[in-house]
Design a protein around this motif. Structure first.
Motif, PDB file in Angstrom:
ATOM      1  N   SER A   4     -32.397 -61.466   2.522  1.00  0.00           N
ATOM      2  CA  SER A   4     -33.322 -61.463   1.383  1.00  0.00           C
ATOM      3  C   SER A   4     -32.659 -60.863   0.142  1.00  0.00           C
ATOM      4  O   SER A   4     -32.980 -61.251  -0.985  1.00  0.00           O
ATOM      5  N   ILE A   8     -32.854 -61.729  -3.889  1.00  0.00           N
ATOM      6  CA  ILE A   8     -33.270 -60.697  -4.845  1.00  0.00           C
ATOM      7  C   ILE A   8     -32.233 -60.579  -5.963  1.00  0.00           C
ATOM      8  O   ILE A   8     -32.578 -60.524  -7.147  1.00  0.00           O
ATOM      9  N   ALA A  30     -37.028 -64.569  -1.044  1.00  0.00           N
ATOM     10  CA  ALA A  30     -36.790 -63.215  -0.539  1.00  0.00           C
ATOM     11  C   ALA A  30     -37.997 -62.721   0.253  1.00  0.00           C
ATOM     12  O   ALA A  30     -37.848 -62.119   1.335  1.00  0.00           O
ATOM     13  N   SER A  40     -39.917 -56.612  -3.682  1.00  0.00           N
ATOM     14  CA  SER A  40     -39.889 -58.039  -4.019  1.00  0.00           C
ATOM     15  C   SER A  40     -41.204 -58.492  -4.635  1.00  0.00           C
ATOM     16  O   SER A  40     -41.218 -59.320  -5.548  1.00  0.00           O
TER      17      SER A  40
END
Length: 160
Positions: A4, A8, A30, A40
């Protein structure tokens, strides 16, 4: 497998270069990979707010707070959105919550002071002035002249 953090980082780069739809898409990826990472949601909420998607932004901030009820940045971000929408009471409430969880978050203090000053209730003016004075040393150079003018106007109003 892609982490993820890859999305990001890509989202942050896209946002910095003005590609807000691309940033939103990367934050969605993400979140799909790590749905319990509150940061996030805050970042996607910020992008959605910039895109004018108020409901989407609020949903993201609320999800971040569900995941982490003590997340001061989530309260602060939601407070900014409420203030932009003219809902000063909710903005002030969220700035209060942000400061409860992060007492040294000077941006929350500055923005609470601005919201209190804008609301203009006589009983709010002392707190507004205290907040603005406390946050001034950390204010960026771009905002400083505006904040100095607001402080001077509040001081003048309180002397009357």
């Amino acid at each position: 497998m892609i982490a993820s953090s890859t999305f990001i980082n890509s989202a942050a780069l896209r946002r910095a270069t003005g590609d807000l739809p691309g940033a939103e898409s990367d934050y969605e990826q993400a979140i799909a990979l790590n749905p319990i990472y509150a940061v996030s949601y805050i970042q996607r909420g910020n992008v959605r707010a910039e895109l004018g998607d108020v409901e989407g932004a609020l949903g993201d901030y609320n999800t971040a707070l569900t995941l982490n009820p003590g997340y001061a940045t989530a309260y602060y971000s939601r407070g900014l959105l409420y203030a932009q929408q003219g809902d000063l009471a909710r903005a002030i409430e969220d700035y209060d919550l942000a400061l409860r969880h992060a007492p040294t978050m000077h941006e929350a203090q500055l923005n609470r002071g601005l919201a209190l000053a804008t609301r203009g209730r006589p009983r709010d003016l002392t707190q507004a002035l205290e907040d603005l004075r406390a946050g001034l040393p950390d204010a960026d150079d771009e905002r400083r002249p505006e904040l100095d003018r607001i402080v001077a106007a509040l001081e003048k109003r309180m002397r009357k």
